[in-house]
Design a protein around this motif. Structure first.
Motif, PDB file in Angstrom:
ATOM      1  N   LEU A  19       0.851  -1.185   0.000  1.00  0.00           N
ATOM      2  CA  LEU A  19       0.000   0.000   0.000  1.00  0.00           C
ATOM      3  C   LEU A  19       0.888   1.236   0.000  1.00  0.00           C
ATOM      4  CD1 LEU A  19      -2.641  -1.098   2.665  1.00  0.00           C
ATOM      5  CD2 LEU A  19      -2.766  -1.320   0.182  1.00  0.00           C
ATOM      6  N   LYS A  20       0.669   2.115  -0.956  1.00  0.00           N
ATOM      7  CA  LYS A  20       1.505   3.299  -1.075  1.00  0.00           C
ATOM      8  C   LYS A  20       1.440   4.138   0.192  1.00  0.00           C
ATOM      9  CE  LYS A  20       2.418   7.295  -4.019  1.00  0.00           C
ATOM     10  NZ  LYS A  20       2.001   8.068  -5.219  1.00  0.00           N
ATOM     11  N   GLY A  21       2.605   4.486   0.714  1.00  0.00           N
ATOM     12  CA  GLY A  21       2.674   5.340   1.886  1.00  0.00           C
ATOM     13  C   GLY A  21       2.425   4.641   3.195  1.00  0.00           C
ATOM     14  N   ARG A  22       2.307   3.318   3.183  1.00  0.00           N
ATOM     15  CA  ARG A  22       2.075   2.567   4.414  1.00  0.00           C
ATOM     16  C   ARG A  22       3.113   1.462   4.551  1.00  0.00           C
ATOM     17  NH1 ARG A  22      -0.795   6.017   7.428  1.00  0.00           N
ATOM     18  NH2 ARG A  22      -2.558   6.856   6.259  1.00  0.00           N
ATOM     19  N   GLY A  23       3.530   1.206   5.789  1.00  0.00           N
ATOM     20  CA  GLY A  23       4.509   0.159   6.031  1.00  0.00           C
ATOM     21  C   GLY A  23       3.891  -1.214   6.023  1.00  0.00           C
ATOM     22  N   ALA A  24       2.778  -1.380   6.754  1.00  0.00           N
ATOM     23  CA  ALA A  24       2.067  -2.650   6.793  1.00  0.00           C
ATOM     24  C   ALA A  24       1.192  -2.786   5.554  1.00  0.00           C
ATOM     25  CB  ALA A  24       1.217  -2.748   8.053  1.00  0.00           C
ATOM     26  N   ALA A  25       0.872  -4.024   5.218  1.00  0.00           N
ATOM     27  CA  ALA A  25       0.023  -4.279   4.057  1.00  0.00           C
ATOM     28  C   ALA A  25      -1.344  -4.827   4.448  1.00  0.00           C
ATOM     29  CB  ALA A  25       0.715  -5.266   3.115  1.00  0.00           C
ATOM     30  N   THR A  26      -1.520  -5.157   5.727  1.00  0.00           N
ATOM     31  CA  THR A  26      -2.765  -5.786   6.162  1.00  0.00           C
ATOM     32  C   THR A  26      -3.217  -5.259   7.522  1.00  0.00           C
ATOM     33  OG1 THR A  26      -1.609  -7.595   7.294  1.00  0.00           O
ATOM     34  CG2 THR A  26      -2.163  -7.938   4.970  1.00  0.00           C
ATOM     35  N   GLN A  27      -4.489  -5.486   7.803  1.00  0.00           N
ATOM     36  CA  GLN A  27      -5.026  -5.269   9.137  1.00  0.00           C
ATOM     37  C   GLN A  27      -4.813  -6.567   9.917  1.00  0.00           C
ATOM     38  OE1 GLN A  27      -5.830  -2.682  10.564  1.00  0.00           O
ATOM     39  NE2 GLN A  27      -7.125  -1.290   9.398  1.00  0.00           N
ATOM     40  N   MET A  28      -3.587  -6.910  10.153  1.00  0.00           N
ATOM     41  CA  MET A  28      -3.277  -8.165  10.823  1.00  0.00           C
ATOM     42  C   MET A  28      -3.985  -8.249  12.173  1.00  0.00           C
ATOM     43  SD  MET A  28       0.445  -9.763  11.739  1.00  0.00           S
ATOM     44  CE  MET A  28       0.726 -10.186  10.015  1.00  0.00           C
ATOM     45  N   ALA A  29      -4.608  -9.391  12.441  1.00  0.00           N
ATOM     46  CA  ALA A  29      -5.293  -9.580  13.712  1.00  0.00           C
ATOM     47  C   ALA A  29      -4.295  -9.524  14.858  1.00  0.00           C
ATOM     48  CB  ALA A  29      -6.021 -10.926  13.716  1.00  0.00           C
ATOM     49  N   HIS A  30      -4.701  -8.886  15.968  1.00  0.00           N
ATOM     50  CA  HIS A  30      -3.795  -8.826  17.111  1.00  0.00           C
ATOM     51  C   HIS A  30      -3.890 -10.101  17.933  1.00  0.00           C
ATOM     52  CE1 HIS A  30      -7.179  -7.966  19.818  1.00  0.00           C
ATOM     53  NE2 HIS A  30      -7.584  -7.048  18.946  1.00  0.00           N
ATOM     54  N   ARG A  31      -3.001 -10.251  18.876  1.00  0.00           N
ATOM     55  CA  ARG A  31      -2.864 -11.526  19.595  1.00  0.00           C
ATOM     56  C   ARG A  31      -4.025 -11.819  20.533  1.00  0.00           C
ATOM     57  NH1 ARG A  31       0.565  -7.755  21.473  1.00  0.00           N
ATOM     58  NH2 ARG A  31       0.768  -7.318  23.702  1.00  0.00           N
ATOM     59  N   PHE A  32      -4.882 -10.831  20.798  1.00  0.00           N
ATOM     60  CA  PHE A  32      -6.045 -11.075  21.653  1.00  0.00           C
ATOM     61  C   PHE A  32      -7.314 -11.347  20.839  1.00  0.00           C
ATOM     62  CE2 PHE A  32      -3.347  -7.935  24.024  1.00  0.00           C
ATOM     63  CZ  PHE A  32      -2.807  -8.860  24.907  1.00  0.00           C
ATOM     64  N   SER A  33      -7.203 -11.298  19.511  1.00  0.00           N
ATOM     65  CA  SER A  33      -8.370 -11.523  18.660  1.00  0.00           C
ATOM     66  C   SER A  33      -8.855 -12.964  18.801  1.00  0.00           C
ATOM     67  CB  SER A  33      -8.030 -11.245  17.194  1.00  0.00           C
ATOM     68  OG  SER A  33      -7.667  -9.907  17.003  1.00  0.00           O
ATOM     69  N   LYS A  34     -10.161 -13.135  18.779  1.00  0.00           N
ATOM     70  CA  LYS A  34     -10.732 -14.475  18.885  1.00  0.00           C
ATOM     71  C   LYS A  34     -10.803 -15.173  17.538  1.00  0.00           C
ATOM     72  CE  LYS A  34     -13.476 -13.433  23.003  1.00  0.00           C
ATOM     73  NZ  LYS A  34     -14.845 -13.393  23.612  1.00  0.00           N
TER      74      LYS A  34
ATOM     75  N   PRO B 145       7.833   4.555   5.527  1.00  0.00           N
ATOM     76  CA  PRO B 145       7.229   5.245   4.383  1.00  0.00           C
ATOM     77  C   PRO B 145       6.849   6.700   4.581  1.00  0.00           C
ATOM     78  CG  PRO B 145       5.726   3.601   5.295  1.00  0.00           C
ATOM     79  CD  PRO B 145       7.052   3.371   5.932  1.00  0.00           C
ATOM     80  N   ARG B 146       6.493   7.123   5.791  1.00  0.00           N
ATOM     81  CA  ARG B 146       6.063   8.510   5.968  1.00  0.00           C
ATOM     82  C   ARG B 146       7.009   9.318   6.849  1.00  0.00           C
ATOM     83  NH1 ARG B 146      -0.332   9.495   5.204  1.00  0.00           N
ATOM     84  NH2 ARG B 146      -0.621   8.017   3.501  1.00  0.00           N
ATOM     85  N   ALA B 147       8.184   8.776   7.102  1.00  0.00           N
ATOM     86  CA  ALA B 147       9.201   9.535   7.823  1.00  0.00           C
ATOM     87  C   ALA B 147       9.956  10.408   6.828  1.00  0.00           C
ATOM     88  CB  ALA B 147      10.156   8.581   8.536  1.00  0.00           C
ATOM     89  N   ALA B 148      10.678  11.393   7.333  1.00  0.00           N
ATOM     90  CA  ALA B 148      11.487  12.247   6.470  1.00  0.00           C
ATOM     91  C   ALA B 148      12.545  11.409   5.758  1.00  0.00           C
ATOM     92  CB  ALA B 148      12.150  13.343   7.297  1.00  0.00           C
TER      93      ALA B 148
END
Length: 363
Positions: free
Chosen positions: A12-27, A213-216
């Motif tokens: 994704l342009k301008g973003r480091g991650a590519a997904t809404q990865m589930a967090h470790r507390f997700s069911k 991606p969005r740092a100087a």
């Protein structure tokens, strides 16, 4: 029954991650796939749409965090923001969004929690009779000069309180935004009350654009070091994190930072706690697939065969042959250039407790 085809992962342009990865507390966890009803095309359209940053205001309960870790050189820290729009894929703070029931992936860099009462809290905490000034660093977890700071000015508010109370501090940033506050930082630096550390992971603009991606840009950060040094502010450079086969120009970064005016330096190696490990693997698969296995092999070599080891003795610098090689490279480069020969000690004795509710201090 329709054949399920997994929707391919895309950057994704301008973003480091590519997904809404589930967090470790997700069911539960969900994977996108084409079910024959246009899901694949819908997924492509969704990926093409730019993600907007959302600021979520929070009334924080405290400002100062007291450090307990034996491998950290300062006693106190303040973080005016949770989450960071810079989107650095390696950020060790990403898993903290899990406690908010948010994804350490895209949520971390698009849903920014702003502690809008942070300056008022700091003033109240410094006014407590039992408060004793100690080493204080702003922006340890997430960048205190990330883009939303331009409008929100939360970091500016903190620096104003510290300037008023003559409380020594340092801050860490990747942003040129720190130059805005030189009117406060430079006079404090002249009294041994302020220092700034600028992080430069690599001089390779192509790597930096996907890694942070969005740092100087690296060159813009060097100009910030020069501006700070010319204003009389003690400047250090952080060449962190060191990532094998990704940020391999440590010596060149140190040389450029020295030429710009930095006189102290430090480093850490890549840390992959909790969800950062799978997120970093996704990033490698998207941006550096040709060397992904080599990178992770060296990372695991520094972590006793694992993606990460949180042992205080090794978590910052790693262990093993590769970690030792990085240490030697850093120390030899610093010795050659002249880094860390003189340590500027913060003068904690100048602290003046602030007045509250319009009262005038007797001291």
């Amino acid at each position: 029954m329709a054949t399920e085809t997994t929707i391919p992962l895309t950057a994704l342009k301008g973003r480091g991650a590519a997904t809404q990865m589930a967090h470790r507390f997700s069911k539960d966890a969900r994977n996108a796939f084409d079910d024959g009803w246009g899901t694949l095309q819908a997924g492509d359209a969704e990926a093409a749409a730019p993600l907007q940053t959302e600021v979520i205001f929070e009334e924080a309960k405290s400002a100062i965090v007291h450090q307990q870790s034996p491998d950290i050189y300062f006693e106190q820290s303040i973080n005016p923001y949770r989450g960071c729009e810079h989107g650095c894929i390696y950020c060790f703070a990403r898993p903290t969004h899990s406690y908010l029931n948010l994804s350490p992936g895209l949520d971390f860099e698009t849903k920014i929690i702003a502690k809008r009462n942070i300056a008022q809290l700091l003033r109240a905490e410094l006014a407590r009779p039992r408060y004793v000034p100690q080493g204080l660093v702003i922006g340890v977890a997430t960048d205190c000069y990330q883009p939303v700071e331009r409008e929100l000015r939360l970091t500016r508010g903190l620096v104003e309180v510290l300037h008023e109370t003559r409380h020594a501090f340092s801050l860490i940033t990747k942003s040129s935004g720190v130059e805005r506050d030189l009117d406060l930082i430079a006079p404090m630096a002249a009294q041994q009350l302020a220092a700034v550390y600028v992080t430069i992971t690599t001089l390779d603009g192509g790597i930096a654009r996907t890694l942070e991606p969005r740092a100087a840009s690296p060159q813009r950060r060097l100009r910030t070091i020069r501006a700070l040094a010319e204003a009389g502010v003690p400047v250090g450079v952080s060449v962190a994190p060191q990532i094998p086969f990704v940020t391999d120009d440590m010596e060149q970064v140190l040389a450029a930072a020295w030429e710009a005016g930095a006189r102290s330096a430090f480093y850490t190696v890549l840390r992959l706690p909790w969800e950062v490990a799978p997120l970093f693997r996704e990033w490698l698969a998207l941006h550096l697939p040709d060397r992904a296995e080599r990178v992770m092999a060296r990372v695991q070599e520094m972590r006793g065969g694992k993606d990460y080891d949180s042992d205080f003795a090794t978590r910052m610098k790693g262990s093993g042959i590769w970690a030792e090689l990085i240490r030697q490279r850093f120390e030899k480069a610093c010795a050659k250039l002249g880094f860390n020969r003189e340590r500027v000690a913060a003068d904690l004795g100048q602290f003046r407790r602030p007045a509250l509710d319009g009262q005038t201090s007797l001291f």
